[in-house]
Design an enzyme around this catalytic site. Structure first.
Site, PDB file in Angstrom:
ATOM      1  N   GLY A 112     -35.297   5.752  -6.566  1.00 19.62           N
ATOM      2  CA  GLY A 112     -33.893   5.457  -6.860  1.00 19.62           C
ATOM      3  C   GLY A 112     -33.480   4.246  -6.019  1.00 19.62           C
ATOM      4  O   GLY A 112     -33.839   4.140  -4.853  1.00 19.62           O
ATOM      5  N   ALA A 120     -32.796   2.990  -0.940  1.00 18.98           N
ATOM      6  CA  ALA A 120     -33.754   3.507  -1.925  1.00 18.98           C
ATOM      7  C   ALA A 120     -34.233   4.888  -1.497  1.00 18.98           C
ATOM      8  O   ALA A 120     -34.139   5.253  -0.314  1.00 18.98           O
ATOM      9  CB  ALA A 120     -34.947   2.562  -2.046  1.00 18.98           C
ATOM     10  N   ASP A 121     -34.715   5.643  -2.473  1.00 21.34           N
ATOM     11  CA  ASP A 121     -35.347   6.927  -2.156  1.00 21.34           C
ATOM     12  C   ASP A 121     -36.498   7.146  -3.124  1.00 21.34           C
ATOM     13  O   ASP A 121     -36.341   6.925  -4.326  1.00 21.34           O
ATOM     14  CB  ASP A 121     -34.346   8.085  -2.254  1.00 21.34           C
ATOM     15  CG  ASP A 121     -34.962   9.361  -1.686  1.00 21.34           C
ATOM     16  OD1 ASP A 121     -35.023   9.468  -0.454  1.00 21.34           O
ATOM     17  OD2 ASP A 121     -35.417  10.200  -2.475  1.00 21.34           O
ATOM     18  N   THR A 122     -37.636   7.540  -2.568  1.00 18.19           N
ATOM     19  CA  THR A 122     -38.851   7.687  -3.376  1.00 18.19           C
ATOM     20  C   THR A 122     -39.344   9.126  -3.319  1.00 18.19           C
ATOM     21  O   THR A 122     -39.432   9.708  -2.247  1.00 18.19           O
ATOM     22  CB  THR A 122     -39.948   6.747  -2.835  1.00 18.19           C
ATOM     23  OG1 THR A 122     -39.460   5.403  -2.868  1.00 18.19           O
ATOM     24  CG2 THR A 122     -41.227   6.851  -3.652  1.00 18.19           C
TER      25      THR A 122
END
Ligand SMILES: Cc1cn([C@H]2C[C@H](O)[C@@H](COP(=O)(O)OP(=O)(O)OP(=O)(O)O)O2)c(=O)[nH]c1=O
Length: 184
Positions: free
Chosen positions: A103, A66-68
């Protein structure tokens, strides 16, 4: 075997609610190496890069990444490198509404993958310079996109949210649970 391709202690904590047993293997991805894209495309591309980097090393595993990022006023706010950067971010976000995009990417051993982006709107109370300084002094902002942790003291800055709370923390677990269930 299920692998979480993340260094984030928050993501590790949240994933336990969806998957009882998993291995943590941080992805070595230089986030600055990617071209600047629109926010949702950017986090999607970064999550896929982290997922792919670990999946290539562990072809037999299911890999989750994930990427925030925080998006405000056309800018993407990642993790502040200094207290001054955190202060600038929080000063800009005070009294305003911003978006938090995470994401999410899952690779399965059969080489199929699912990607999605979840967005939550977060509105901050108006913030005084003293409130911001006191919050930055806690050190909490420094490893968090946008310079705040909604799950910690940062909760005191938040007036309202619209969307998934856990997505702001860094892992939209109700969406992830359905992505994994759909593959069963
Ligand atoms: C907005 C917000 C972000 N965050 C954190 C989640 C992520 O850890 C971090 C966003 O940075 P990321 O680059 O998405 O994640 P990371 O570098 O911490 O970990 P990895 O790339 O190895 O998965 O900000 C919170 O903990 N609370 C919040 O309210």
């Amino acid at each position: 075997m299920i692998i979480l391709a993340s260094n984030s202690p928050r993501r590790q904590e949240l994933l336990k609610r969806v998957v009882p047993d998993f291995t943590v293997m941080p992805a070595a991805v230089d986030e600055r190496a990617l071209p600047i894209l629109p926010p949702r495309a950017y986090v999607q591309r970064l999550a896929a890069a982290k997922c792919g980097a670990v999946a290539r090393e562990h072809p037999g595993a299911t890999v989750i990444a994930a990427d925030t990022m925080v998006a405000f006023n056309g800018e993407l706010l990642g993790k502040p490198q200094t207290a001054e950067a955190a202060t600038a971010m929080l000063t800009a976000l005070g009294g305003q509404t911003h978006q938090v995009h995470t994401g999410l990417c899952v690779y399965w051993p059969d080489k199929t993958m699912r990607q999605t982006v979840v967005t939550t709107e977060v509105t901050f109370w108006p913030l005084t310079a003293t409130e911001i300084a006191d919050y930055v002094a806690t050190g909490e902002p420094l490893d968090k996109a946008g310079g705040y942790g909604i799950q910690g003291q940062g909760s005191l800055l938040v007036k309202a949210i619209a969307g998934d709370f856990y997505n702001v923390v860094g892992l939209p677990i109700s969406t992830l649970a359905r992505v994994l269930a759909a593959k069963q």
